[in-house]
Design a protein around this motif. Structure first.
Motif, short mmCIF file in Angstrom:
data_model
loop_
_atom_site.label_atom_id
_atom_site.label_comp_id
_atom_site.label_asym_id
_atom_site.label_seq_id
_atom_site.Cartn_x
_atom_site.Cartn_y
_atom_site.Cartn_z
N ILE A 179 -5.16 8.01 -8.41
CA ILE A 179 -4.23 7.09 -7.75
C ILE A 179 -2.95 7.03 -8.59
CG2 ILE A 179 -3.89 4.73 -6.88
CD1 ILE A 179 -6.98 4.41 -7.10
N TRP A 180 -1.80 7.10 -7.95
CA TRP A 180 -0.56 6.96 -8.69
C TRP A 180 0.45 6.16 -7.88
CZ3 TRP A 180 -2.11 11.48 -6.36
CH2 TRP A 180 -1.23 12.05 -5.43
N LYS A 181 1.42 5.62 -8.61
CA LYS A 181 2.45 4.80 -7.97
C LYS A 181 3.65 5.68 -7.65
CE LYS A 181 4.32 0.13 -8.37
NZ LYS A 181 4.40 -1.07 -9.23
N GLN A 182 4.17 5.49 -6.45
CA GLN A 182 5.32 6.28 -6.02
C GLN A 182 6.55 5.90 -6.84
OE1 GLN A 182 5.19 8.67 -3.97
NE2 GLN A 182 3.88 8.27 -2.20
N LYS A 183 7.36 6.89 -7.14
CA LYS A 183 8.61 6.63 -7.87
C LYS A 183 9.62 6.03 -6.92
CE LYS A 183 8.11 10.37 -11.26
NZ LYS A 183 8.72 11.61 -11.80
N GLN A 184 10.25 4.95 -7.37
CA GLN A 184 11.27 4.32 -6.55
C GLN A 184 12.59 5.04 -6.68
OE1 GLN A 184 11.47 0.20 -7.68
NE2 GLN A 184 9.59 -0.33 -6.63
N VAL A 185 13.19 5.28 -5.52
CA VAL A 185 14.49 5.95 -5.50
C VAL A 185 15.60 4.92 -5.64
CG1 VAL A 185 16.04 7.41 -4.15
CG2 VAL A 185 13.56 7.78 -4.03
N ILE A 186 16.39 5.04 -6.68
CA ILE A 186 17.50 4.10 -6.93
C ILE A 186 18.76 4.66 -6.29
CG2 ILE A 186 18.88 2.95 -8.67
CD1 ILE A 186 16.51 3.17 -10.58
N ARG A 187 19.31 3.90 -5.37
CA ARG A 187 20.51 4.35 -4.65
C ARG A 187 21.71 3.58 -5.16
NH1 ARG A 187 18.27 4.61 1.62
NH2 ARG A 187 16.66 6.20 1.26
N ALA A 192 0.82 -1.21 0.00
CA ALA A 192 0.00 0.00 0.00
C ALA A 192 0.86 1.26 0.00
CB ALA A 192 -0.93 0.00 1.22
N LYS A 193 1.99 1.21 0.69
CA LYS A 193 2.86 2.38 0.82
C LYS A 193 3.58 2.74 -0.48
CE LYS A 193 3.61 1.83 5.77
NZ LYS A 193 4.56 1.49 6.87
N LYS A 194 3.44 1.89 -1.48
CA LYS A 194 4.04 2.19 -2.78
C LYS A 194 3.14 3.10 -3.62
CE LYS A 194 6.50 -2.24 -2.95
NZ LYS A 194 6.68 -3.52 -3.68
N PHE A 195 1.95 3.42 -3.09
CA PHE A 195 1.00 4.23 -3.84
C PHE A 195 0.61 5.49 -3.07
CE2 PHE A 195 0.51 -0.14 -5.21
CZ PHE A 195 0.42 -0.03 -6.58
N SER A 196 0.10 6.47 -3.79
CA SER A 196 -0.48 7.67 -3.20
C SER A 196 -1.79 7.96 -3.92
CB SER A 196 0.47 8.87 -3.35
OG SER A 196 1.62 8.72 -2.54
N TYR A 197 -2.60 8.80 -3.30
CA TYR A 197 -3.86 9.18 -3.94
C TYR A 197 -4.26 10.58 -3.50
CZ TYR A 197 -6.58 8.41 0.38
OH TYR A 197 -7.10 8.48 1.66
N SER A 198 -5.11 11.18 -4.30
CA SER A 198 -5.63 12.50 -3.96
C SER A 198 -7.15 12.49 -4.14
CB SER A 198 -5.01 13.59 -4.85
OG SER A 198 -5.36 13.38 -6.21
N LEU A 199 -7.83 13.27 -3.31
CA LEU A 199 -9.28 13.44 -3.39
C LEU A 199 -9.57 14.93 -3.41
CD1 LEU A 199 -10.47 10.84 -0.71
CD2 LEU A 199 -10.45 10.54 -3.20
N GLU A 200 -10.56 15.29 -4.17
CA GLU A 200 -10.95 16.70 -4.27
C GLU A 200 -12.46 16.80 -4.32
OE1 GLU A 200 -11.12 19.70 -7.92
OE2 GLU A 200 -9.04 19.33 -7.26
N ILE A 201 -13.00 17.68 -3.50
CA ILE A 201 -14.42 17.94 -3.50
C ILE A 201 -14.63 19.42 -3.78
CG2 ILE A 201 -14.45 18.26 -0.99
CD1 ILE A 201 -17.28 17.21 -0.96
N SER A 202 -15.54 19.73 -4.67
CA SER A 202 -15.75 21.11 -5.05
C SER A 202 -17.22 21.37 -5.32
CB SER A 202 -14.92 21.46 -6.30
OG SER A 202 -15.29 20.63 -7.39
N GLY A 203 -17.57 22.62 -5.28
CA GLY A 203 -18.96 23.02 -5.53
C GLY A 203 -19.23 24.36 -4.90
N GLY A 204 -20.11 25.13 -5.52
CA GLY A 204 -20.45 26.44 -4.97
C GLY A 204 -19.27 27.38 -4.91
N GLY A 205 -18.33 27.23 -5.83
CA GLY A 205 -17.15 28.09 -5.84
C GLY A 205 -16.14 27.75 -4.77
N ARG A 206 -16.25 26.57 -4.18
CA ARG A 206 -15.34 26.16 -3.10
C ARG A 206 -14.65 24.86 -3.50
NH1 ARG A 206 -20.07 28.07 -1.40
NH2 ARG A 206 -20.10 29.74 0.17
N LYS A 207 -13.49 24.60 -2.88
CA LYS A 207 -12.73 23.39 -3.20
C LYS A 207 -11.98 22.94 -1.95
CE LYS A 207 -10.44 23.16 -7.07
NZ LYS A 207 -9.38 23.37 -8.11
N LEU A 208 -11.99 21.63 -1.72
CA LEU A 208 -11.27 21.03 -0.60
C LEU A 208 -10.52 19.81 -1.14
CD1 LEU A 208 -10.89 21.21 2.52
CD2 LEU A 208 -12.79 19.58 2.72
#
Length: 298
Positions: free
Chosen positions: A289-297, A224-240
């Motif tokens: 939903i997107w997959k996190q970029k792996q850091v190559i060391r 699960a920690k290999k992924f990230s996600y974003s949520l957006e709610i909007s309406g009435g000229g407002r956004k969260l």
């Protein structure tokens, strides 16, 4: 003739020794297995049939019982009906210390062997243990592997299944003032070869009504920690907006919700997003939903 410096073996006698050794090894293994099976049977609770862990109780006649079932049978021996009392079977507890057992999820892929008292601890976090149904609308007792749960959610809970890493959902509720019977919705998304659960629920935080939306990963927390996600709610000229890391369904939706690990919306603010006169909830949630970029060391 034997080669110079070599030893001449009796071709008839050598196989006999080898055969004897092999047969002895088989006999030892068979006897050991039979002995262990006998011990396992002694350690099985006669009520729940699970292996007993300390404290192991016994009645005056020597019948044993696990501590959980001692309460279930109201302190009465299920074999002879004598009162159990508070006698411990210390000898059986000592025997248990010498045993090694396979994980109970061996048939699901775990082939590790554990000392008797370590087995129970391992099984609580074994990555091969079945997952619980993530459906929040009822106390569903179904467990299984991820593909089985996806089919179960679709067939038994009529959950919508979607492909893709982006989504645009609308939630409508005719009476937004009813929070006691919490509203909930669940949608399953498939992307990157994995499944994700999008939750939307109404709940009370103290005395105040809130809505929350969050994403859970159908798999282990390490994945699960290999992924990230974003949520957006909007309406009435407002956004969260909200950005986070999906939680594993191992955590359970209630733990995630009570931890406020998602897009949290007070009801008054939700009604502002809905517009109108506040008599109907209309929320539009956009997500990605997107997959996190792996850091190559090096």
């Amino acid at each position: 003739m034997a080669p110079r410096g070599g030893v001449l073996y009796d071709v008839e006698s050598r196989p006999k020794y080898l055969k004897y050794d092999v047969e002895m090894e088989k006999t030892v293994k068979t006897n050991t297995r039979a002995s262990n099976n006998g011990l396992y049977e002694l350690l099985e609770c006669p009520v729940c049939a699970n292996l007993m862990y300390p404290p192991i109780h016994q009645c005056p006649n020597g019948h044993t019982l696990c501590s959980n079932c001692k309460t279930r049978v109201q302190n009465c021996c299920p074999i002879c009906r004598f009162e159990m009392g508070s006698i411990r079977c210390l000898a059986l507890e000592k025997v248990a210390e010498s045993l090694e057992l396979p994980c109970r999820y061996r048939s699901l892929g775990c082939h590790d062997i554990f000392p008797y008292y370590s087995k129970l601890k391992h099984e609580k976090s074994c990555r091969f243990r079945p997952y619980k149904c993530p459906y929040a609308g009822s106390a569903c007792s179904i467990t299984g592997k991820i593909p089985e749960l996806v089919t179960h959610l679709k067939d038994d809970h009529s959950v919508d299944l979607h492909d893709g890493s982006t989504f645009d959902h609308r939630y409508v509720k005719s009476n937004p003032h009813e929070v006691e019977n919490a509203t909930w919705m669940l949608t399953v998304f498939k992307c990157y070869g994995k499944q994700f659960c999008l939750h939307f629920e109404a709940f009370n935080l103290g005395m105040a009504p809130f809505y929350i939306s969050f994403l859970c990963f159908m798999g282990e927390d390490t994945e699960a920690k290999k992924f990230s996600y974003s949520l957006e709610i909007s309406g009435g000229g407002r956004k969260l907006t909200w950005q986070g890391v999906p939680r594993s369904i191992r955590d359970g939706h209630q733990k995630v919700r009570d931890g406020l690990d998602g897009l949290v919306i007070p009801r008054n603010l939700a009604l502002l997003f809905s517009g109108g006169n506040g008599e109907e909830l209309k929320l539009r949630v956009i997500g990605r939903i997107w997959k996190q970029k792996q850091v190559i060391r090096n």
